[in-house]
Structure formats: structure tokens, C-alpha cells
Design an enzyme around this catalytic site. Sequence first.
Site, short mmCIF file in Angstrom:
data_model
loop_
_atom_site.label_atom_id
_atom_site.label_comp_id
_atom_site.label_asym_id
_atom_site.label_seq_id
_atom_site.Cartn_x
_atom_site.Cartn_y
_atom_site.Cartn_z
N ASP A 1 0.82 -1.21 0.00
CA ASP A 1 0.00 0.00 0.00
C ASP A 1 0.86 1.26 0.00
O ASP A 1 1.94 1.29 0.59
CB ASP A 1 -0.91 -0.02 1.25
CG ASP A 1 -2.04 0.99 1.14
OD1 ASP A 1 -2.38 1.41 0.02
OD2 ASP A 1 -2.59 1.37 2.20
N HIS B 1 2.59 3.47 -9.07
CA HIS B 1 2.32 2.06 -9.39
C HIS B 1 3.49 1.45 -10.17
O HIS B 1 3.87 0.31 -9.93
CB HIS B 1 1.02 1.93 -10.19
CG HIS B 1 -0.20 2.33 -9.41
ND1 HIS B 1 -0.42 1.89 -8.12
CD2 HIS B 1 -1.26 3.12 -9.72
CE1 HIS B 1 -1.58 2.40 -7.68
NE2 HIS B 1 -2.09 3.16 -8.63
N LEU C 1 9.78 -21.38 -4.28
CA LEU C 1 8.92 -20.41 -3.58
C LEU C 1 7.61 -20.40 -4.34
O LEU C 1 7.61 -20.44 -5.57
CB LEU C 1 9.57 -19.02 -3.66
CG LEU C 1 8.70 -17.80 -3.32
CD1 LEU C 1 8.46 -17.73 -1.83
CD2 LEU C 1 9.36 -16.50 -3.80
C1 IPE Z 1 -5.49 -2.70 -0.27
O1 IPE Z 1 -5.12 -1.37 -0.43
C2 IPE Z 1 -5.48 -3.41 -1.60
C3 IPE Z 1 -4.18 -3.59 -2.22
C4 IPE Z 1 -3.02 -3.25 -1.71
C5 IPE Z 1 -4.20 -4.24 -3.49
P1 IPE Z 1 -6.19 -0.20 -0.61
O2 IPE Z 1 -5.43 1.05 -0.74
O3 IPE Z 1 -7.14 -0.55 -1.68
O4 IPE Z 1 -6.97 -0.27 0.80
P2 IPE Z 1 -7.83 0.83 1.54
O5 IPE Z 1 -8.86 1.31 0.57
O6 IPE Z 1 -6.91 1.94 1.92
O7 IPE Z 1 -8.40 0.13 2.72
C1 IPE Z 2 -1.40 0.26 -3.48
O1 IPE Z 2 -1.21 1.63 -3.46
C2 IPE Z 2 -1.70 -0.28 -4.86
C3 IPE Z 2 -3.07 -0.80 -5.01
C4 IPE Z 2 -4.03 -0.74 -4.12
C5 IPE Z 2 -3.39 -1.41 -6.29
P1 IPE Z 2 -2.42 2.66 -3.48
O2 IPE Z 2 -2.79 2.91 -4.89
O3 IPE Z 2 -3.53 2.17 -2.62
O4 IPE Z 2 -1.76 3.94 -2.86
P2 IPE Z 2 -2.39 4.93 -1.79
O5 IPE Z 2 -2.87 4.09 -0.65
O6 IPE Z 2 -3.51 5.63 -2.50
O7 IPE Z 2 -1.28 5.83 -1.41
MG MG Z 3 -4.01 2.42 -0.67
#
Ligand code: IPE
Ligand code: IPE
Ligand code: MG
Length: 249
Positions: A25, A42, A136
Site C-alpha cells: 500500500d 504504481h 517459492l
Molecule cells: C489494499 O489497499 C489493496 C491492495 C493493496 C491491493 P487499498 O489502498 O485498496 O486499501 P484501503 O482502501 O486503503 O483500505
Molecule cells: C497500493 O497503493 C496499490 C493498489 C491498491 C493497487 P495505493 O494505490 O492504494 O496507494 P495509496 O494508498 O492511495 O497511497
Molecule cells: Mg491504498
Amino acid sequence: MSDSASAEGGRTAPSGPRHVAIIMDGNGRWARRRGLPRAAGHRKGVEAVRAAIEGAADAGIEVLTLYSFSAENWRRPADEIETLMGLLRRYLQAELADMHARGIRFRAIGERDRLPADIVKLIDEAEQTTEENDKLTLVLALNYGGRQDIARAARNIAESVARGLLSPEAVDDDLFSSYLLTAGLPDPDLLIRTSGEQRISNFLLWQMAYTEFIFIDKYWPDFTKEDFAEAVDAFTVRDRRYGSIKSGR
Ligand code: IPE
Ligand code: IPE
Ligand code: MG
């Protein structure tokens, strides 16, 4: 020295996790902090995926599960979803040969129906090609939701019961686990979440009943294999009791 005294004194050697799950995240915030579009976060996040896999291989982990796209991530703007699917497509195309050469077994969990058809094909190919590998197991959670996984398992169990193939008395935790998308994998021992958020976000709900959680105050693109090693070290000194008490205490 009695058995109980020796158990108290010489505690069992700390053992590492078999299965590490990661909620990757913070890509968006990493980019925003640099004045970049979320897509840049990303893209950089894919490099951290490589670092995590290296970290897992170095640590001799059996299973590494990466939360790559949640069932709720469809709520994001179409162009961001497009970016994420594009990165996933390129990742699968570019990494399969290398993954296979390194003895990594690939597996995906999640509802495949909603993913682009060519990506489903790449997933199938990666799973088939690497089926016999045993170094793995890399599990990508794609369009995965913990509640959806549990509901699907319950539906399939109900169907088996309705068709007379299963008796209701046979439904216990082990049987239920075998109906989940993670069937055959050990439950995660360690969950790592980056970005500072401290929540599960509908990840492996059933499977994480006794998982140890480590939250890292870094955005995912900054995650390194050293961070992985540190988390594993921190895990090894955790005291997992599973509802019991430690002998001698
Ligand atoms: C969780 O992250 C999903 C992934 C890392 C793929 P999100 O960014 O979607 O989660 P919330 O919305 O902050 O809970
Ligand atoms: C995690 O990073 C990637 C996915 C959920 C696919 P985010 O896109 O959720 O990044 P933040 O949480 O908005 O910073
Ligand atoms: Mg996120």
C-alpha cells in the site's frame, strides 16, 4: 532437570515464517509526495515487488502472497484501473521465464471472470508452466476479496450438501479451508502492510486468524529486501500462543 524445567529454560529455537502475505500500500501517496501522477507510484511499485520476491527467496520462505488488486479496487477511476492492469500484463509477460528459471511456482487467487481475458490467459499459462516448481510459491491476489472468498466457499459447500455429496456434520475448519481459493497453502504466519495504514482491507480474512501483523511506515515503492528481512527477524521473536499459555509461565 525435569522436562517442564527444560522446556521453560531452553525455549524452542525461533523459527521463521512459512507464509508471508503483504498488503502493498502507498503507491499513490508516494507519487503525490513527489508531485507525480499516481501511475508513477504504481510503476515504481513493481520494482518493490521484485525486491519482496528476492527478500522471500533469500529468507527461504515457502509462500509469498501479494495483494495486488482487491475486489474493491474497481471503485477507482477507469484510467487508474487501466494502468494497474497494464502493469500486471507487462509484469506477467516479462517475468514468467525468469520466475520459472528460478524455480518459483506461480498461483493467482481472486475472481478471474472480471479480469481482462488476455490477462487470464497469462495467469493460466504462468500457473501451468510453473506447476512443478518448488522453491517459492508466489501468489498474486488479483480481484481478491476475503469476504467474497468465504461466501464462495460457503456457496460451494452448500451445493455439495444439496447434491448429497457432503454431510453437514463434515463441515469443520479444515474442510472449509479446503474450499477457499488458498486451498493447500499454509495460513499466513506474517502479514506486512506498508504505508502506515493499519487495517486488513478485506484481504485473507479467514486465513489470518492467527497471523502476526507488522505495519511498516513506508510507502510501498520504497520497500526493500532489507525491509523484508527486518520484518522476518521481528516475526521470529514474537510469542505465538494460539490461545494457550507458554509453558513455565
Ligand atoms: C489494499 O489497499 C489493496 C491492495 C493493496 C491491493 P487499498 O489502498 O485498496 O486499501 P484501503 O482502501 O486503503 O483500505
Ligand atoms: C497500493 O497503493 C496499490 C493498489 C491498491 C493497487 P495505493 O494505490 O492504494 O496507494 P495509496 O494508498 O492511495 O497511497
Ligand atoms: Mg491504498
